[in-house]
Motif scaffolding. Structure first.
Motif, PDB file in Angstrom:
ATOM      1  N   UNK A  40       0.821  -1.211   0.000  1.00 58.10           N
ATOM      2  CA  UNK A  40       0.000   0.000   0.000  1.00 58.10           C
ATOM      3  C   UNK A  40       0.860   1.268   0.000  1.00 58.10           C
ATOM      4  N   UNK A  41       0.958   1.944  -1.146  1.00 60.24           N
ATOM      5  CA  UNK A  41       1.748   3.183  -1.193  1.00 60.24           C
ATOM      6  C   UNK A  41       1.269   4.238  -0.195  1.00 60.24           C
ATOM      7  N   UNK A  42      -0.041   4.350   0.010  1.00 53.74           N
ATOM      8  CA  UNK A  42      -0.563   5.347   0.956  1.00 53.74           C
ATOM      9  C   UNK A  42      -0.085   5.035   2.374  1.00 53.74           C
ATOM     10  N   UNK A  43      -0.004   3.767   2.726  1.00 51.68           N
ATOM     11  CA  UNK A  43       0.481   3.396   4.054  1.00 51.68           C
ATOM     12  C   UNK A  43       1.951   3.781   4.199  1.00 51.68           C
ATOM     13  N   UNK A  44       2.748   3.527   3.165  1.00 50.73           N
ATOM     14  CA  UNK A  44       4.172   3.911   3.209  1.00 50.73           C
ATOM     15  C   UNK A  44       4.323   5.420   3.352  1.00 50.73           C
ATOM     16  N   UNK A  45       3.486   6.187   2.659  1.00 48.87           N
ATOM     17  CA  UNK A  45       3.548   7.644   2.777  1.00 48.87           C
ATOM     18  C   UNK A  45       3.206   8.086   4.202  1.00 48.87           C
ATOM     19  N   UNK A  46       2.227   7.450   4.808  1.00 47.76           N
ATOM     20  CA  UNK A  46       1.858   7.806   6.177  1.00 47.76           C
ATOM     21  C   UNK A  46       2.924   7.384   7.179  1.00 47.76           C
ATOM     22  N   UNK A  47       3.602   6.266   6.919  1.00 48.33           N
ATOM     23  CA  UNK A  47       4.733   5.880   7.773  1.00 48.33           C
ATOM     24  C   UNK A  47       5.798   6.966   7.701  1.00 48.33           C
ATOM     25  N   UNK A  48       6.094   7.450   6.503  1.00 45.87           N
ATOM     26  CA  UNK A  48       7.074   8.527   6.343  1.00 45.87           C
ATOM     27  C   UNK A  48       6.618   9.785   7.090  1.00 45.87           C
ATOM     28  N   UNK A  49       5.350  10.135   6.963  1.00 50.48           N
ATOM     29  CA  UNK A  49       4.817  11.292   7.691  1.00 50.48           C
ATOM     30  C   UNK A  49       4.987  11.104   9.200  1.00 50.48           C
ATOM     31  N   UNK A  50       4.715   9.889   9.690  1.00 53.02           N
ATOM     32  CA  UNK A  50       4.898   9.603  11.115  1.00 53.02           C
ATOM     33  C   UNK A  50       6.360   9.691  11.523  1.00 53.02           C
ATOM     34  N   UNK A  51       7.261   9.247  10.663  1.00 51.78           N
ATOM     35  CA  UNK A  51       8.691   9.329  10.972  1.00 51.78           C
ATOM     36  C   UNK A  51       9.158  10.779  11.089  1.00 51.78           C
ATOM     37  N   UNK A  52       8.460  11.689  10.443  1.00 52.36           N
ATOM     38  CA  UNK A  52       8.774  13.113  10.547  1.00 52.36           C
ATOM     39  C   UNK A  52       8.060  13.733  11.761  1.00 52.36           C
ATOM     40  N   UNK A  53       6.760  13.470  11.889  1.00 50.36           N
ATOM     41  CA  UNK A  53       5.964  14.159  12.905  1.00 50.36           C
ATOM     42  C   UNK A  53       6.211  13.653  14.330  1.00 50.36           C
ATOM     43  N   UNK A  54       6.382  12.367  14.526  1.00 49.64           N
ATOM     44  CA  UNK A  54       6.518  11.852  15.892  1.00 49.64           C
ATOM     45  C   UNK A  54       7.755  12.391  16.610  1.00 49.64           C
ATOM     46  N   UNK A  55       8.929  12.444  15.967  1.00 48.87           N
ATOM     47  CA  UNK A  55      10.060  13.069  16.660  1.00 48.87           C
ATOM     48  C   UNK A  55       9.839  14.554  16.945  1.00 48.87           C
ATOM     49  N   UNK A  56       9.199  15.255  16.023  1.00 49.49           N
ATOM     50  CA  UNK A  56       8.894  16.675  16.263  1.00 49.49           C
ATOM     51  C   UNK A  56       7.969  16.804  17.474  1.00 49.49           C
ATOM     52  N   UNK A  57       6.984  15.914  17.571  1.00 52.31           N
ATOM     53  CA  UNK A  57       6.053  15.952  18.703  1.00 52.31           C
ATOM     54  C   UNK A  57       6.777  15.744  20.031  1.00 52.31           C
ATOM     55  N   UNK A  58       7.835  14.954  20.007  1.00 53.15           N
ATOM     56  CA  UNK A  58       8.625  14.725  21.232  1.00 53.15           C
ATOM     57  C   UNK A  58       9.553  15.898  21.532  1.00 53.15           C
ATOM     58  N   UNK A  59       9.902  16.666  20.537  1.00 50.08           N
ATOM     59  CA  UNK A  59      10.888  17.736  20.668  1.00 50.08           C
ATOM     60  C   UNK A  59      10.280  19.077  21.062  1.00 50.08           C
ATOM     61  N   UNK A  60       9.082  19.399  20.547  1.00 53.45           N
ATOM     62  CA  UNK A  60       8.508  20.722  20.794  1.00 53.45           C
ATOM     63  C   UNK A  60       8.124  20.895  22.259  1.00 53.45           C
ATOM     64  N   UNK A  61       8.132  22.145  22.704  1.00 51.75           N
ATOM     65  CA  UNK A  61       7.816  22.479  24.090  1.00 51.75           C
ATOM     66  C   UNK A  61       6.312  22.705  24.223  1.00 51.75           C
ATOM     67  N   UNK A  62       5.591  21.647  24.589  1.00 48.09           N
ATOM     68  CA  UNK A  62       4.140  21.720  24.764  1.00 48.09           C
ATOM     69  C   UNK A  62       3.767  20.977  26.044  1.00 48.09           C
ATOM     70  N   UNK A  63       2.534  21.122  26.462  1.00 45.31           N
ATOM     71  CA  UNK A  63       2.061  20.418  27.660  1.00 45.31           C
ATOM     72  C   UNK A  63       1.964  18.913  27.363  1.00 45.31           C
ATOM     73  N   UNK A  64       1.904  18.100  28.412  1.00 45.60           N
ATOM     74  CA  UNK A  64       1.754  16.656  28.190  1.00 45.60           C
ATOM     75  C   UNK A  64       0.495  16.293  27.388  1.00 45.60           C
ATOM     76  N   UNK A  65      -0.601  16.980  27.636  1.00 44.69           N
ATOM     77  CA  UNK A  65      -1.834  16.697  26.886  1.00 44.69           C
ATOM     78  C   UNK A  65      -1.665  17.061  25.410  1.00 44.69           C
TER      79      UNK A  65
END
Length: 129
Positions: A40-65
């Motif tokens: 599924x190409x769409x699944x691979x694209x979303x995996x790539x999006x997750x590989x970009x967004x998840x580390x950013x989500x861990x890095x940015x200064x936001x509340x736990x929620x």
């Protein structure tokens, strides 16, 4: 009234119980991930999006929620894509013939994925902007 299998027979068809069942289920899940990634190409694209967004989500200064929302929304989109792909596979398994109900099922799966992407954009936009 539909003919449903006897619950005892259905359990027997599924096989193992207890820890063995959990281990088997985990293996089936891994097979599902591998199949989705491979086919599924769409699944691979979303995996790539997750590989970009998840580390950013861990890095940015936001509340736990807020961090939880930033982490969950891309994962939710992966989940939706797995369900969408499952719908498409089942519809194609039944028949490759063009049929209005088949088209509707596939279109609704696609609409669900579109909403998943909108959820990502809205959550990330509201939290980070």
């Amino acid at each position: 009234m539909t003919d449903l299998p006897d619950p005892k027979t259905a359990r027997e068809l599924k096989g193992s119980t207890g820890l063995r069942r959990i281990i088997n289920a985990a293996g089936y899940s891994m097979q599902g991930f591998r199949t989705a990634f491979r086919t599924e190409p769409a699944f691979r694209q979303l995996v790539l999006l997750n590989l970009v967004l998840l580390p950013i989500a861990c890095w940015v200064d936001v509340s736990p929620a807020e961090r939880a929302l930033l982490l969950m929304t891309p994962l939710l989109s992966l989940t939706i894509e797995l369900l969408n792909s499952s719908i498409e596979h089942v519809v194609d398994r039944i028949s490759l013939e063009l049929h209005p109900l088949s088209k509707s099922a596939k279109d609704m799966g696609s609409a669900a994925q579109f909403l998943g992407l909108v959820i990502i954009a809205v959550c990330w936009g509201v939290i980070l902007i």
